[in-house]
Design an enzyme around this catalytic site. Structure first.
Site, mmCIF file in Angstrom:
data_model
loop_
_atom_site.group_PDB
_atom_site.id
_atom_site.type_symbol
_atom_site.label_atom_id
_atom_site.label_comp_id
_atom_site.label_asym_id
_atom_site.label_seq_id
_atom_site.Cartn_x
_atom_site.Cartn_y
_atom_site.Cartn_z
ATOM 1 N N HIS A 187 -16.707 1.505 10.329
ATOM 2 C CA HIS A 187 -15.673 1.060 9.400
ATOM 3 C C HIS A 187 -14.333 1.079 10.121
ATOM 4 C CE1 HIS A 187 -13.104 0.481 6.094
ATOM 5 N NE2 HIS A 187 -12.681 1.736 6.029
ATOM 6 N N CYS A 194 -14.789 2.100 0.678
ATOM 7 C CA CYS A 194 -14.968 1.305 1.901
ATOM 8 C C CYS A 194 -16.413 1.318 2.391
ATOM 9 C CB CYS A 194 -14.043 1.817 3.002
ATOM 10 S SG CYS A 194 -12.305 1.765 2.556
ATOM 11 N N ASN A 240 -7.228 -2.022 7.593
ATOM 12 C CA ASN A 240 -8.426 -1.537 6.901
ATOM 13 C C ASN A 240 -8.700 -2.461 5.709
ATOM 14 O OD1 ASN A 240 -10.281 -0.218 5.291
ATOM 15 N ND2 ASN A 240 -9.320 1.793 5.486
HETATM 16 C C1 COA Z 1 -2.371 8.114 7.515
HETATM 17 C C2 COA Z 1 -2.425 8.471 8.989
HETATM 18 C C3 COA Z 1 -2.314 7.217 9.836
HETATM 19 C C4 COA Z 1 -1.259 9.374 9.310
HETATM 20 O O1 COA Z 1 -1.253 9.658 10.694
HETATM 21 P P1 COA Z 1 -1.028 11.150 11.187
HETATM 22 O O2 COA Z 1 -0.938 11.109 12.654
HETATM 23 O O3 COA Z 1 -2.120 11.981 10.566
HETATM 24 O O4 COA Z 1 0.347 11.474 10.566
HETATM 25 P P2 COA Z 1 0.716 12.679 9.607
HETATM 26 O O5 COA Z 1 0.054 12.480 8.265
HETATM 27 O O6 COA Z 1 0.428 13.952 10.326
HETATM 28 O O7 COA Z 1 2.249 12.447 9.432
HETATM 29 C C5 COA Z 1 3.132 12.602 10.534
HETATM 30 C C6 COA Z 1 4.508 12.178 10.076
HETATM 31 O O8 COA Z 1 4.544 10.749 9.982
HETATM 32 C C7 COA Z 1 5.091 10.367 8.737
HETATM 33 N N1 COA Z 1 4.536 9.078 8.331
HETATM 34 C C8 COA Z 1 3.491 8.809 7.528
HETATM 35 N N2 COA Z 1 3.314 7.497 7.430
HETATM 36 C C9 COA Z 1 4.273 6.925 8.188
HETATM 37 C C10 COA Z 1 4.612 5.595 8.486
HETATM 38 N N3 COA Z 1 3.926 4.549 8.007
HETATM 39 N N4 COA Z 1 5.650 5.380 9.323
HETATM 40 C C11 COA Z 1 6.363 6.376 9.834
HETATM 41 N N5 COA Z 1 6.088 7.660 9.587
HETATM 42 C C12 COA Z 1 5.055 7.924 8.767
HETATM 43 C C13 COA Z 1 4.716 11.482 7.795
HETATM 44 O O9 COA Z 1 5.572 11.507 6.680
HETATM 45 C C14 COA Z 1 4.881 12.695 8.681
HETATM 46 O O10 COA Z 1 6.245 13.042 8.706
HETATM 47 P P3 COA Z 1 6.679 14.590 8.699
HETATM 48 O O11 COA Z 1 6.095 15.170 9.945
HETATM 49 O O12 COA Z 1 8.154 14.478 8.706
HETATM 50 O O13 COA Z 1 6.083 15.149 7.458
HETATM 51 C C15 COA Z 1 -3.730 9.223 9.345
HETATM 52 O O14 COA Z 1 -3.732 10.484 8.740
HETATM 53 C C16 COA Z 1 -4.955 8.493 8.901
HETATM 54 O O15 COA Z 1 -5.274 7.440 9.425
HETATM 55 N N6 COA Z 1 -5.726 9.051 7.936
HETATM 56 C C17 COA Z 1 -6.913 8.410 7.445
HETATM 57 C C18 COA Z 1 -6.534 7.357 6.429
HETATM 58 C C19 COA Z 1 -7.634 6.399 6.154
HETATM 59 O O16 COA Z 1 -8.299 5.949 7.049
HETATM 60 N N7 COA Z 1 -7.829 6.057 4.886
HETATM 61 C C20 COA Z 1 -8.791 5.099 4.458
HETATM 62 C C21 COA Z 1 -10.178 5.600 4.649
HETATM 63 S S1 COA Z 1 -11.354 4.418 4.128
#
Ligand code: COA
Length: 331
Positions: free
Chosen positions: A252, A119, A282
Site C-alpha cells: 500500500h 486502505c 495515498n
Molecule cells: C504523518 C507523518 C508523515 C508525519 O511524519 P513524522 O516524521 O512522523 O512527523 P511527526 O508526526 O513526528 O511530526 C513532526 C513535526 O512535523 C509537523 N508536521 C506535521 N505535518 C506537517 C506538514 N505537513 N508540514 C510541516 N510540518 C508538519 C508536526 O506538527 C511536528 O511538529 P512539532 O515537532 O513541532 O510537534 C507520518 O507520521 C506518517 O506518515 N504516518 C502514517 C500516516 C499514514 O500513512 N496514514 C494513512 C495510512 S493508510
C-alpha cells in the site's frame, strides 16, 4: 484469517485504472497550510497527487477503470455476476457505488455492494471475489478499489492534507486453468480504530464539525511499519514461498518511508517494488490497483510472475495476497 487458495484456480483477467486530471503539487498545498515541498518530500516521498473536480464522484472515476478492465477481459457488463467496490468515499452512503456502477455498466444480473476496510479494502475485496469464483457462486467478479479522499480532508489540517490523493482501479476475476491466487492473510484491530477515522460520518455521530479525516500519524506509522512486514511474512510462510521468489512487491502506497522500511525488512530488491506514492500520494483503496496498472505499463507484470500485494489502513485493517500472474498485459 490466513489460508491457501485451495478452491478452483482464480486469476485477474482484466485491469483498468483512472486518476483525475488535476495535479496538485506540494507547493500548491503550502498556500493553504503551514508546510513545504521540502518537508512533504522528505517525510513522505510525495511530490504531487491528483484531486477530483468537485463534479466528480467515485463512480465517475471508477467507471472508465471498470470499462478498461472489462475490455481487457473480453467481457461485457451484462456478463458480470458481482460488483464489489472497496472504498471509504462512496458517492453517498446509499445506494452503494457498486450498484450505481453496475447500472452504468449494464450489469443487470449482478449483485453489487460496497466494502469498507479502509486502505486495505482492495485486498479484502480480492479475497471476497476469489471466494465467490472459487466456490462457483459467481463466474465473473468486478473488483473496484478507489477513493476520493480529497472530499473528506480538512484543508486546515496539514498533518492529513498533504498525504492523500484520489484515484480508482478495477480488476476482473475469473476461473483460470493456471495457478492465479495462491493465498490470503487478512486482519483487523478495531482497538486501534481511533488512530485513523471519520468520526462524524455515521449513526454514532453525523455532524458537520466531525466530517473530516482525523489521524494520529505516529501511531499509524508504527502500525504500518510493523504490519506490512508481519502480514507478508505470515502469508509467505503459509504458502511456503520464499521472498526471493517474489517477482513484484506491491505494498500500500501510504508513505515512502513506510515502504522503504517494509522493503528492507522483507529483503525485496528495490527493482521489484512498485511505487506510485510520489505521483499520486495515498489513494487509499486505489493505491494497489493503480500500482498494478503502472507495473503493466512498465512491462513488469508478466504471466508467470509472482506478485505479493499488502494493504493496511483504517480499521485498523491489513491484508496480503499472493498471485501467480496469468494474463498477458497490453502495455
Ligand atoms: C504523518 C507523518 C508523515 C508525519 O511524519 P513524522 O516524521 O512522523 O512527523 P511527526 O508526526 O513526528 O511530526 C513532526 C513535526 O512535523 C509537523 N508536521 C506535521 N505535518 C506537517 C506538514 N505537513 N508540514 C510541516 N510540518 C508538519 C508536526 O506538527 C511536528 O511538529 P512539532 O515537532 O513541532 O510537534 C507520518 O507520521 C506518517 O506518515 N504516518 C502514517 C500516516 C499514514 O500513512 N496514514 C494513512 C495510512 S493508510
Amino acid at each position: 484469517m490466513i489460508a491457501n487458495a485451495a478452491g478452483t484456480p482464480v486469476s485477474i483477467t482484466g485491469l483498468g485504472c483512472k486518476v483525475p486530471d488535476r495535479i496538485v503539487t506540494n507547493d500548491e498545498l503550502a498556500k493553504h497550510v503551514d508546510t513545504s515541498d521540502e518537508w512533504i518530500l522528505e517525510r513522505t516521498g510525495i511530490r504531487e497527487r491528483r484531486m477530483a473536480d468537485p463534479s466528480e464522484a467515485l463512480s465517475d472515476l471508477a467507471l472508465p477503470a471498470c470499462r478498461d478492465a472489462l475490455a481487457q477481459a473480453g467481457i461485457e457488463g451484462k456478463e458480470v455476476d458481482l460488483v464489489i467496490v472497496a472504498t471509504v468515499t462512496p458517492d453517498m452512503m446509499f445506494p452503494s457505488t457498486a450498484a450505481v456502477l453496475a447500472d452504468r455498466l449494464g450489469a443487470t444480473t449482478a449483485a453489487a455492494y460496497d466494502l469498507s476496510a479502509g486502505c486495505t479494502g482492495f485486498v479484502y475485496a480480492l479475497a471476497q471475489g476469489y471466494g465467490m469464483v472459487a466456490s462457483g457462486v459467481a463466474a465473473r467478479v468486478l473488483v473496484v478499489g478507489g477513493d476520493v479522499l480529497s472530499r473528506i480532508l480538512d484543508w486546515e489540517d496539514r498533518s492529513t492534507l498533504v498525504l492523500f490523493g484520489d484515484g480508482a482501479g478495477a480488476v476482473v476475476l475469473e476461473a483460470t486453468q493456471e495457478e492465479g491466487f495462491i493465498g490470503f492473510e487478512l486482519g483487523a484491530d478495531g482497538a486501534g480504530g481511533e488512530s485513523l477515522w471519520l468520526p462524524g460520518s455515521g449513526s454514532r455521530l453525523f455532524d458537520e464539525s466531525a466530517k473530516y479525516v482525523k489521524m494520529n500519524g505516529r501511531e499509524v506509522f508504527k502500525f504500518a511499519t510493523r504490519i506490512l512486514v508481519q502480514s507478508a511474512e505470515d502469508l509467505l510462510a503459509k504458502c511456503e514461498v520464499s521472498i526471493d521468489d517474489v517477482d513484484l512487491y506491491i505494498p500500500h502506497q501510504a508513505n515512502m518511508r513506510i515502504i522503504d522500511h517494509a522493503t528492507r525488512k522483507l529483503g525485496v530488491p528495490s527493482d521489484r517494488v512498485v511505487i506510485n506514492v510520489d505521483r499520486y500520494g495515498n489513494t487509499s483503496s486505489g493505491s494497489i490497483p493503480l500500482a498494478l496498472a503502472d507495473a503493466a505499463v512498465d512491462g513488469r507484470l508478466q504471466p508467470g510472475r509472482l506478485v505479493l500485494m499488502t494493504g493496511m489502513g483504517a480499521g485498523l485493517t491489513w491484508g496480503s495476497t499472493l498471485i501467480r500472474w496469468t494474463k498477458e498485459m497490453a502495455a
